[in-house]
Structures are given as structure tokens and as C-alpha cells.
Design a protein around this motif. Structure first.
Motif, short mmCIF file in Angstrom:
data_model
loop_
_atom_site.label_atom_id
_atom_site.label_comp_id
_atom_site.label_asym_id
_atom_site.label_seq_id
_atom_site.Cartn_x
_atom_site.Cartn_y
_atom_site.Cartn_z
N GLU A 189 0.80 -1.06 -0.01
CA GLU A 189 0.00 0.01 -0.06
C GLU A 189 0.90 1.27 0.12
OE1 GLU A 189 -2.70 -0.20 3.31
OE2 GLU A 189 -3.89 -1.77 2.28
N THR A 190 0.30 2.39 -0.74
CA THR A 190 1.20 3.46 -0.89
C THR A 190 0.13 4.82 -0.89
OG1 THR A 190 2.76 4.78 -2.25
CG2 THR A 190 1.09 3.18 -3.15
N ARG A 191 0.96 5.82 -0.27
CA ARG A 191 0.09 7.15 -0.49
C ARG A 191 0.29 7.81 -1.55
NH1 ARG A 191 -1.02 8.38 4.96
NH2 ARG A 191 0.04 7.23 6.54
N PHE A 192 1.21 7.40 -2.47
CA PHE A 192 1.47 8.18 -3.78
C PHE A 192 0.44 7.61 -4.65
CE2 PHE A 192 5.33 8.84 -1.26
CZ PHE A 192 5.58 10.22 -1.41
N LYS A 193 0.29 8.46 -5.58
CA LYS A 193 -0.69 8.23 -6.76
C LYS A 193 -0.21 9.21 -7.96
CE LYS A 193 -4.81 10.94 -6.50
NZ LYS A 193 -6.26 11.15 -6.54
#
Length: 445
Positions: free
Chosen positions: A411-415
Motif C-alpha cells: 500500500e502506498t500514499r502516492f498516486k
């Protein structure tokens, strides 16, 4: 349901082997966004699976006096046949012949016809306009009917029922239907008839039958009142019956190829040109129905009948538009003449209309296709979000390699600012780079 039928029509034009292939995203070369964006795959397949044309609880069991073998399609069949007959008046020349609905499953009235392109299936007796192939009436054969008139054979009964209420027409039949008794019955109903005949029919004159080989172009005839019987030798002896042709020859000829490859004119009966011109009415409609058929392989016979009725309605609507709006078919120099294909596309678009399914929130991805995802000039920049979501590349890689969620899940906060999908941006993971530089971004090899 209108959108569903419109999608079936489009699937007949853009034919893929399996229905779920219209929604696949793995192979972009086979993607069909024009269909997949109308309705979700699961919703379409559920409609197709649970589609019914009648309430099965009202069906009488086999052996009951009111048992109907066509109960599953009876309502739609009556609706289509009534509309076909009420919206059109056929020309003087009409054709009666059989058509086949392809089906090889278990069915007690399935037929085999060796001379048809579709040899196994459900036989349909059809009355068509001989000029344009308009399907005026049809009757599905369900086997021997013990309640029918035993004094009249099946072939004669079918023709008389299809011609019921019509007067002043010329009926063209092949030797499966032709008989002196049928033609005289049609003559009494103020209809004429013409067609090839079999010599073993009751009432056919035996004196005209030839047992020896004759020269090509040999012609002989006998008449009894309005009924004319003719014998003609082409490559073999062919026999005809007619109630409105003159037996005397007036120099009619037909072009034939000789054994040495040359062509020559061969004398023929005066009825032959009309028979060759008007006997192809059912073949013409079958030809158009087979172009972009909406039918799919199925174990349920009534679904093949359902698809055939849709095709009949489409072709008849095409004929009606040609006569009601001839300007579309005039062939102006500035535009092409309207074809049957363009008509089907127009009908599908009208049925679908503005209907589009709404995806769940967060599922729509503006950069899913390669032409936008791999175009670095569009401004693909990583932006940080407050909420963590799973990386698209990791998710697709796990699915392709059949891994478990514990083996590969990030999971990541960047898009991506343009693609609107979450991607890993870190020193040990290059998901953002792979997504925007590789077509198969899940393939790390």
C-alpha cells in the motif's frame, strides 16, 4: 433490456469466441470499449443466464392436451409473426421454403437436412416475398401433429396455412411441396403456383415421364385445365408444375456451360426464367440473417430461436426502411448507399441510447490504456495522499503470478496525478516507472 439487446446486435458484428472476452483488459488488442462501457460483465452475463421468455410454472407437462412444445418462445413468436404480417403487404410473387435454426443439443423435434448449409437444427417453414426476401410468415416444425387434417399431407398443409388469407399471389415452391392436389387447392383460393415436382406425387401424369436419356434442351408438356406439367432435360430430367404459365415455347433460352468449357444457349420451358428469379426469396433472407447473427452456442434450444426471431425482425425492419425512406438507399454521389450493416449499427445505437453503467467510486482510471499511460508528455507526476491504497502494479503482478496477498501486497500514499492510480514510489520498488514505461507493466522479467 433494450441496451442488452443492442449489445447482442453489436456482438454479432464484433464477434468474439466467448462473451466474457468483451470485458478483458489483459489483451488490449482484443478490447472492445464500445461494448464493455455500456454494461458491466457480471450484469450482462446474469441477464443472459436468467433470461426467460415465459413463466415455466404455467407450462403444461408432456401428455397434457394443451401441452405446447414451443411454450418457452410462444409469446415472442406470436408477437414477431403478427408484427411481420401486419406491417407489410407482399408483392405478387412469394416463396415457400424451409430455413434452419442451428442447434445440435438434445431436442425431440431437431431435424437433419443434408442439402442445407446448416444440417442440424430446428426446421422453420417460411413464406417470403420473392422480390426482396421479406419474411411474411413462419411456422416452426415440432414433429408430427396428430390433430392436423389427415387428408392433407404435411407439405400441403404448411403451404395452405402460410397462404391463408392471401389472394392473387404467385407461389413458388420446390419439389418438397409441389403436388397437383396442392396446386389445385391454391388455384381454388385464387392463388397461382409454380415449382419443380417429383414424379411419384399422386396425380402427376405418368405419360410425360421419360426413362431414357434425351438431348439437352428437350422439352415436353401436358395440360389439364389450369394445371400444366412440363419435362425438361438439362443435365438431367427436371419436372415442373404450374397453374399460370403457358406450355407453348416462345424461344426462351438459358445460358449453360458445355463440357469443353464454352457456353451456349439451351432451349428451356417458358416458366423457367420466372422460377429461377423468384424461388430465391427464402435464400435471400437466410443470407442476410447469417451475416452478423446474434446467436451463440447454447444448450438451451429456445435461446437459438430467440436469436433467430431477433434476426428476422432486424431484416424485416431493414426492408421496411428501404421502402419507407428510399432517400437513404438512393446512393447519392456525396455519400455511400445505406447498407444492412450500417442499419444494424443504427438500430443498436438507438436501443442502447445513453445507457451506461456507473462504476464504483475509485475504480475509474483515466490512464488505463497504453496510449495515455505511456505518453510521458501528459504530465505524470507522483502526488502524496493522506489515505493509503494498494499499488496497481503490485496487485496486477500478484494476479498474473498467482501469488497470495501475503506474498505480494503493498500500500502506498502516492498516486499518479494524471492516471489517478496509486503506485509505489520508493528506493526498492519502481512501480511508478514500470507503469509508465512498459506495456505489460506486471511482467518484471
Amino acid at each position: 433490456m433494450k441496451a442488452f439487446i443492442g449489445m447482442l446486435i453489436m456482438m454479432g458484428i464484433l464477434h468474439l469466441p466467448h462473451l466474457d472476452m468483451y470485458w478483458q483488459v489483459d489483451e488490449e488488442i482484443l478490447s472492445t470499449p464500445g461494448i464493455s462501457e455500456i454494461m458491466s460483465r457480471d450484469k450482462f452475463l446474469q441477464i443472459y443466464r436468467f433470461l426467460h421468455l415465459a413463466d415455466n410454472r404455467q407450462q403444461h407437462p408432456a401428455g397434457h392436451p394443451r401441452h405446447d412444445k414451443l411454450f418457452k418462445v410462444r409469446n415472442l413468436l406470436n408477437l414477431v409473426t403478427a408484427q411481420c404480417a401486419s406491417n407489410y403487404t407482399p408483392h405478387q410473387a412469394v416463396t415457400v421454403d424451409e430455413a434452419m435454426i442451428p442447434f445440435k443439443g438434445c431436442l425431440n423435434f431437431k431435424q437433419y437436412m443434408k442439402n442445407k448449409p446448416t444440417k442440424w437444427g430446428i426446421k422453420v417453414f417460411v413464406l417470403c416475398d420473392a422480390t426482396n426476401g421479406y419474411i411474411y410468415r413462419m411456422q416452426i416444425y415440432t414433429g408430427k401433429n396428430m390433430e392436423s387434417n389427415l387428408d392433407v399431407g404435411l407439405c400441403s398443409r404448411v403451404v395452405l396455412e402460410l397462404m391463408d388469407g392471401l389472394e392473387g399471389h404467385e407461389v413458388y415452391t420446390d419439389n418438397y411441396y409441389t403436388s397437383p392436389r396442392l396446386y389445385m387447392a391454391l388455384y381454388e383460393d385464387q392463388n397461382n403456383a409454380c415449382g419443380t415436382a417429383r414424379t411419384n406425387r399422386t396425380g402427376f401424369p405418368k405419360s410425360i415421364i421419360r426413362r431414357t436419356r434425351e438431348d439437352r434442351g428437350y422439352y415436353n408438356y401436358l395440360s389439364n385445365g389450369p394445371l400444366l406439367a412440363a419435362a425438361w432435360y438439362d443435365r438431367r430430367l427436371v419436372y415442373f408444375l404450374s397453374t399460370f404459365h403457358d406450355g407453348a415455347s416462345h424461344g426462351e433460352t438459358v445460358r449453360r456451360t458445355n463440357p469443353d468449357g464454352t457456353s451456349s444457349d439451351v432451349p428451356c420451358p417458358p416458366l423457367l426464367p420466372d422460377y429461377q428469379q423468384y424461388m430465391r426469396g427464402v435464400d435471400r433472407s437466410d443470407q442476410h440473417i447469417g451475416y452478423y447473427n446474434v446467436g451463440r452456442r447454447s444448450r438451451k434450444w429456445w435461446k437459438r430461436v430467440f436469436a433467430h426471431l431477433i434476426e428476422c425482425a432486424l431484416y424485416n425492419a431493414y426492408i421496411l426502411e428501404r421502402y419507407s425512406n428510399p432517400s437513404l438507399y438512393a446512393g447519392y454521389p456525396s455519400r455511400r448507399k445505406r447498407s444492412y450493416l450500417s442499419f444494424r449499427i443504427a438500430v443498436a445505437n438507438q436501443l442502447i441510447g445513453p445507457y451506461r453503467f456507473r462504476q464504483r467510486a475509485g475504480r475509474q482510471r483515466s490512464g488505463e490504456h497504453s496510449e495515455t499511460r505511456l505518453n510521458l508528455n501528459l504530465g505524470h507526476w507522483p502526488i502524496q495522499q493522506t489515505k493509503k491504497l494498494e499499488c496497481v502494479v503490485c496487485n496486477m503482478t500478484r494476479n498474473k503470478q498467482h501469488l497470495s496477498r501475503s506474498e505480494l501486497r503493498h500500500e502506498t500514499r502516492f498516486k499518479c496525478s494524471y492516471c489517478n492510480v496509486h503506485l509505489c514510489v520508493s528506493d526498492d520498488r519502481e512501480c511508478f516507472k514500470l507503469y509508465h514505461t512498459k506495456v505489460e507493466y506486471w511482467n518484471t522479467s
